[in-house]
Design a protein around this motif. Structure first.
Motif, PDB file in Angstrom:
ATOM      1  N   GLY A   1     -12.203  -2.905   4.189  1.00  0.00           N
ATOM      2  CA  GLY A   1     -13.062  -3.106   3.020  1.00  0.00           C
ATOM      3  C   GLY A   1     -12.953  -4.525   2.484  1.00  0.00           C
ATOM      4  O   GLY A   1     -13.966  -5.157   2.142  1.00  0.00           O
TER       5      GLY A   1
ATOM      6  N   CYS B   1       0.822  -1.218   0.000  1.00  0.00           N
ATOM      7  CA  CYS B   1       0.000   0.000   0.000  1.00  0.00           C
ATOM      8  C   CYS B   1       0.851   1.260   0.000  1.00  0.00           C
ATOM      9  O   CYS B   1       0.309   2.367   0.059  1.00  0.00           O
ATOM     10  CB  CYS B   1      -0.917   0.007   1.223  1.00  0.00           C
ATOM     11  SG  CYS B   1      -2.047  -1.384   1.245  1.00  0.00           S
TER      12      CYS B   1
ATOM     13  N   ASP C   1      -7.640   5.605  14.227  1.00  0.00           N
ATOM     14  CA  ASP C   1      -9.058   5.870  13.931  1.00  0.00           C
ATOM     15  C   ASP C   1      -9.591   4.888  12.890  1.00  0.00           C
ATOM     16  O   ASP C   1     -10.730   4.420  12.978  1.00  0.00           O
ATOM     17  CB  ASP C   1      -9.225   7.315  13.436  1.00  0.00           C
ATOM     18  CG  ASP C   1     -10.685   7.765  13.412  1.00  0.00           C
ATOM     19  OD1 ASP C   1     -11.462   7.299  14.258  1.00  0.00           O
ATOM     20  OD2 ASP C   1     -11.032   8.587  12.550  1.00  0.00           O
ATOM     21  N   GLN C   2      -8.743   4.570  11.911  1.00  0.00           N
ATOM     22  CA  GLN C   2      -9.176   3.625  10.873  1.00  0.00           C
ATOM     23  C   GLN C   2      -9.342   2.217  11.453  1.00  0.00           C
ATOM     24  O   GLN C   2     -10.314   1.516  11.129  1.00  0.00           O
ATOM     25  CB  GLN C   2      -8.156   3.602   9.718  1.00  0.00           C
ATOM     26  CG  GLN C   2      -8.175   4.843   8.841  1.00  0.00           C
ATOM     27  CD  GLN C   2      -7.578   6.081   9.504  1.00  0.00           C
ATOM     28  OE1 GLN C   2      -6.833   5.984  10.468  1.00  0.00           O
ATOM     29  NE2 GLN C   2      -7.909   7.249   8.969  1.00  0.00           N
TER      30      GLN C   2
ATOM     31  N   GLY D   1      -7.828   0.893   6.189  1.00  0.00           N
ATOM     32  CA  GLY D   1      -9.161   1.013   5.602  1.00  0.00           C
ATOM     33  C   GLY D   1      -9.385   0.015   4.474  1.00  0.00           C
ATOM     34  O   GLY D   1     -10.473  -0.578   4.371  1.00  0.00           O
ATOM     35  N   ILE D   2      -8.374  -0.178   3.642  1.00  0.00           N
ATOM     36  CA  ILE D   2      -8.504  -1.157   2.561  1.00  0.00           C
ATOM     37  C   ILE D   2      -8.681  -2.559   3.147  1.00  0.00           C
ATOM     38  O   ILE D   2      -9.512  -3.349   2.673  1.00  0.00           O
ATOM     39  CB  ILE D   2      -7.290  -1.078   1.613  1.00  0.00           C
ATOM     40  CG1 ILE D   2      -7.410   0.183   0.752  1.00  0.00           C
ATOM     41  CG2 ILE D   2      -7.174  -2.326   0.741  1.00  0.00           C
ATOM     42  CD1 ILE D   2      -6.278   0.419  -0.203  1.00  0.00           C
TER      43      ILE D   2
ATOM     44  N   SER E   1     -11.177   4.425   1.594  1.00  0.00           N
ATOM     45  CA  SER E   1     -10.327   3.225   1.637  1.00  0.00           C
ATOM     46  C   SER E   1     -11.182   1.967   1.727  1.00  0.00           C
ATOM     47  O   SER E   1     -10.853   0.941   1.110  1.00  0.00           O
ATOM     48  CB  SER E   1      -9.389   3.287   2.844  1.00  0.00           C
ATOM     49  OG  SER E   1      -8.652   4.486   2.848  1.00  0.00           O
ATOM     50  N   GLU E   2     -12.263   2.041   2.499  1.00  0.00           N
ATOM     51  CA  GLU E   2     -13.145   0.872   2.609  1.00  0.00           C
ATOM     52  C   GLU E   2     -13.677   0.498   1.220  1.00  0.00           C
ATOM     53  O   GLU E   2     -13.702  -0.678   0.840  1.00  0.00           O
ATOM     54  CB  GLU E   2     -14.317   1.172   3.544  1.00  0.00           C
ATOM     55  CG  GLU E   2     -13.922   1.316   5.001  1.00  0.00           C
ATOM     56  CD  GLU E   2     -15.090   1.801   5.868  1.00  0.00           C
ATOM     57  OE1 GLU E   2     -16.214   1.312   5.700  1.00  0.00           O
ATOM     58  OE2 GLU E   2     -14.863   2.689   6.705  1.00  0.00           O
TER      59      GLU E   2
ATOM     60  N   ALA F   1       1.396   4.534   3.556  1.00  0.00           N
ATOM     61  CA  ALA F   1       0.059   5.108   3.768  1.00  0.00           C
ATOM     62  C   ALA F   1      -0.714   4.150   4.674  1.00  0.00           C
ATOM     63  O   ALA F   1      -1.579   3.390   4.232  1.00  0.00           O
ATOM     64  CB  ALA F   1      -0.646   5.299   2.431  1.00  0.00           C
TER      65      ALA F   1
ATOM     66  N   ALA G   1      -2.908   4.552   7.168  1.00  0.00           N
ATOM     67  CA  ALA G   1      -4.341   4.739   7.400  1.00  0.00           C
ATOM     68  C   ALA G   1      -5.142   4.122   6.258  1.00  0.00           C
ATOM     69  O   ALA G   1      -6.143   3.429   6.469  1.00  0.00           O
ATOM     70  CB  ALA G   1      -4.661   6.225   7.535  1.00  0.00           C
ATOM     71  N   ASN G   2      -4.676   4.371   5.042  1.00  0.00           N
ATOM     72  CA  ASN G   2      -5.351   3.787   3.882  1.00  0.00           C
ATOM     73  C   ASN G   2      -5.254   2.266   3.906  1.00  0.00           C
ATOM     74  O   ASN G   2      -6.228   1.571   3.603  1.00  0.00           O
ATOM     75  CB  ASN G   2      -4.726   4.343   2.600  1.00  0.00           C
ATOM     76  CG  ASN G   2      -5.408   3.834   1.350  1.00  0.00           C
ATOM     77  OD1 ASN G   2      -6.628   3.886   1.235  1.00  0.00           O
ATOM     78  ND2 ASN G   2      -4.633   3.327   0.417  1.00  0.00           N
TER      79      ASN G   2
ATOM     80  N   GLN H   1     -12.784   7.911   5.692  1.00  0.00           N
ATOM     81  CA  GLN H   1     -12.582   6.471   5.877  1.00  0.00           C
ATOM     82  C   GLN H   1     -13.318   5.606   4.856  1.00  0.00           C
ATOM     83  O   GLN H   1     -12.859   4.521   4.503  1.00  0.00           O
ATOM     84  CB  GLN H   1     -12.961   6.050   7.293  1.00  0.00           C
ATOM     85  CG  GLN H   1     -11.991   6.590   8.324  1.00  0.00           C
ATOM     86  CD  GLN H   1     -12.024   5.818   9.630  1.00  0.00           C
ATOM     87  OE1 GLN H   1     -12.393   4.651   9.662  1.00  0.00           O
ATOM     88  NE2 GLN H   1     -11.619   6.467  10.694  1.00  0.00           N
TER      89      GLN H   1
ATOM     90  N   LEU I   1     -12.568   2.406  13.821  1.00  0.00           N
ATOM     91  CA  LEU I   1     -13.902   2.516  13.207  1.00  0.00           C
ATOM     92  C   LEU I   1     -14.093   1.582  12.010  1.00  0.00           C
ATOM     93  O   LEU I   1     -15.013   0.756  11.998  1.00  0.00           O
ATOM     94  CB  LEU I   1     -14.161   3.952  12.754  1.00  0.00           C
ATOM     95  CG  LEU I   1     -14.431   4.965  13.877  1.00  0.00           C
ATOM     96  CD1 LEU I   1     -14.549   6.364  13.303  1.00  0.00           C
ATOM     97  CD2 LEU I   1     -15.694   4.612  14.643  1.00  0.00           C
ATOM     98  N   SER I   2     -13.237   1.728  10.990  1.00  0.00           N
ATOM     99  CA  SER I   2     -13.456   0.942   9.767  1.00  0.00           C
ATOM    100  C   SER I   2     -13.350  -0.554  10.040  1.00  0.00           C
ATOM    101  O   SER I   2     -14.047  -1.354   9.416  1.00  0.00           O
ATOM    102  CB  SER I   2     -12.440   1.335   8.684  1.00  0.00           C
ATOM    103  OG  SER I   2     -12.659   2.655   8.240  1.00  0.00           O
TER     104      SER I   2
END
Lengths: 319, 278
Positions: free
Chosen positions: A71, A58, A94-95, A67-68, B126-127, A61, A63-64, B123, A98-99
């Motif tokens: 997902g 990634c 935070d990611q 999040g990925i 990215s999700e 990065a 945080a990304n 957020q 929450l995510s």
């Protein structure tokens, strides 16, 4: 489960990943591995380059990346993400919270080089607070890894565990404690030395080997203690903590982390509410990290066998 | 080209969605009206013509997915899902009530048809990239439609996600910027301008176009275009509060409310537009 501790060093943790992660991917098409430009630091780059459909760099990065991973989890994958401890905790908190955590997207997070293991990368890379952060994520599981046998077994289990799973792991060599192939149960501590009940030492990660060495030395002085590996800091094995604290009446915690929010806090919360017992700790005394070789930093922050011995003697006086 | 009858159907759906947004937020008296109303037309086209989904099976693996990263526009999605039969219409009136399945910000665990939990801005990007990547790895043909606010694009994570999507050619992702020109503290151009979206997304490896995001025909053309080898960014030139003149003309319309009579008046206006199309 067999304890083979004799004071010798284990092999390096970074040798474990290229054995375990490819095997997990082979067994289960839903396992994927993501990194933030640190694949080469844990021996994963070659395999990753050969498996572009299972490994994703990634870039820098974090945080990304978190999040990925969330997902991917939401459409059925079992992601393992890796970066250095401070970035696996502070940088993407935070990611992850929450995510992943809040949204029930189950991911495994590996934070390399906890606390003083960051050594020559210095204070900016030295997480003494990662456990404190992860402990506040409801349903999170936190492993402070002692040796390679423990890492290999728990990493295999983690991909099928619910919630956010956080591993804090050295990349270099710790003291060997367990026989390769040993099986561990998340949330269950292990008694690794049992000389007697003058005091109990609860340790995790790089401090476990030191606690065992301290127990041997104390035995030589006529002080007989028990050592337990609380490798799962959350959920804490409260039953074991209460039982051993009750039998021994004096407790020392040993952790490579700020004493605020980590193993010491977890043990104290448990005992204060269930079985008040005198506690002393070997932990970082609310300081920022700094640069230096690991052995220097262990002395600098008091994470040593000698300090464990001192604290055991002190706490016994309080019985 | 969209046939005239289809266009009328979509216009009706967009009005029904707006009425349902007012039902939900009106039941409380206040909420994020501006940014919910601005995406109502895009939702009408997606759920009316473009997307593959089944209200009876909201978790269908190969469904097209929607991630509303601007999570406070949840009521716009709830309105759409209720109109399309994912849950009873009356449930809209439970918005933000204790124990509700319709929280102010989207929650994948609570609401049938909500694919991602969002609210901490940035957020959802990215999700959505992760979801689209996962669907691609599984060989599914579905797409992920991601709504991002223009103000939300202040967040650094948005551009981390865009960089990844462009670099890894996540071409089953459609990234919709709701460019309604305002954020909470005022005009995006004044608070923190995000510069030229189209040029930025092109630089990040996307195919990018700007359209009138409240024009159903333009939305249909842009959303029905075949995917190329790059992810697609559609910059929706929208009006915050679109469809209710009083809200459009309110300068600070990120979150606002009114008494029962006001909401009834707004809904009556929309119902009259709907009747005129019958």
């Amino acid at each position: 489960m067999k304890i083979i501790y004799n004071g010798e060093k284990d092999r390096a943790f970074k040798e474990v990943y290229p054995e375990v992660i490819p095997a997990l991917c082979e067994e289960d098409p839903r396992v994927v591995y993501l990194d933030a430009d640190l694949m080469n630091c844990i021996g994963m780059l070659k395999w990753a380059n050969e498996h572009p459909d299972r490994a994703f760099d990634c870039g820098i990065a974090e945080a990304n990346m978190a999040g990925i991973a969330a997902g991917l989890a939401s459409v059925g994958f079992k992601p393992i993400i890796h970066t250095f401890g401070p970035f696996a905790s502070r940088r993407c908190f935070d990611q992850v919270f929450l995510s992943a955590g809040y949204a029930h997207n189950d991911i495994t997070v590996i934070g390399s080089d906890p606390g003083v293991c960051a050594a020559l990368n210095g204070g900016t890379h030295m997480p003494f607070e990662d456990v404190a952060l992860y402990r506040t994520i409801p349903t999170a599981t936190i492993f402070d890894i002692a040796d390679t046998a423990q890492l290999a077994d728990l990493l295999k289990q983690s991909v099928n565990m619910k919630g956010v799973k956080y591993f804090r792991v050295n990349r270099k060599n710790n003291i060997k404690v367990y026989e390769p192939g040993s099986h561990f149960t998340a949330g269950k501590g292990i008694v690794t030395k049992e000389y007697g009940c003058d005091a109990v030492i609860f340790a995790s990660g790089i401090m476990l080997g030191k606690a065992m060495e301290a127990a041997d030395k104390l035995h030589g002085e006529g002080i007989d203690v028990t050592v337990a590996d609380l490798f799962t800091i959350k959920p804490l094995d409260e039953e074991l903590v209460i039982d051993l604290a009750g039998k021994c009446g004096a407790v020392v915690t040993a952790e490579n982390h700020n004493r605020i929010g980590g193993l010491t806090s977890a043990v104290c919360e448990c005992l204060a509410m269930n079985a008040p017992t005198p506690v002393s700790c070997v932990a970082v005394e609310d300081e920022f990290g700094e640069v230096g070789p690991q052995d220097y930093l262990e002395e600098r922050f008091g994470l040593t066998t000698d300090r464990i011995i001192t604290k055991v003697k002190e706490v016994i006086e309080k019985k | 080209m969209l046939e005239a009858a289809k266009l009328t159907e979509l216009k009706k759906l967009s009005l029904e969605i707006r009425i349902a947004i007012l039902e939900a937020i009106g039941s409380l008296g206040a909420g994020h009206l501006g940014g919910a109303l601005s995406i109502a037309d895009a939702l009408a086209v997606l759920y009316g013509e473009i997307m593959k989904y089944d209200p009876a099976d909201p978790g269908m693996e190969d469904r097209d997915k929607v991630v509303c990263s601007k999570g406070h526009a949840g009521p716009a999605l709830y309105a759409t899902l209720a109109v399309k039969g994912f849950f009873p219409y009356e449930m809209l009136k439970t918005l933000n009530r204790p124990g509700t399945h319709l929280p102010s910000h989207c929650d994948r665990l609570l609401t049938p048809g909500i694919d991602a939990t969002t609210g901490s801005l940035g957020q959802g990007t990215s999700e959505a990239v992760g979801m689209a990547l996962g669907d691609k790895l599984k060989g599914l043909k579905c797409r992920t439609f991601l709504f991002v606010g223009d103000g939300e694009s202040n967040e650094g994570q948005v551009w981390e996600a865009a960089m990844f999507a462009g670099a890894k050619k996540v071409n089953n992702l459609v990234w919709l910027i709701d460019d309604n020109k305002k954020q909470l503290d005022g005009r995006t151009a004044d608070v923190l301008p995000v510069f030229d979206f189209v040029e930025k997304f092109k630089a990040f490896g996307f195919d990018a176009v700007r359209i009138d995001g409240n024009d159903l025909e333009q939305l249909y053309e842009a959303l029905s275009a075949e995917a190329g080898d790059k992810p697609r960014a559609i910059i929706l030139d929208t009006v915050k509060g679109k469809g209710i003149k009083e809200i459009e003309e309110t300068e600070f319309n990120h979150s606002l409310g009114g008494d029962e009579a006001t909401f009834e008046r707004w809904k009556d206006g929309l119902r009259k537009e709907l009747e005129a199309l019958a």
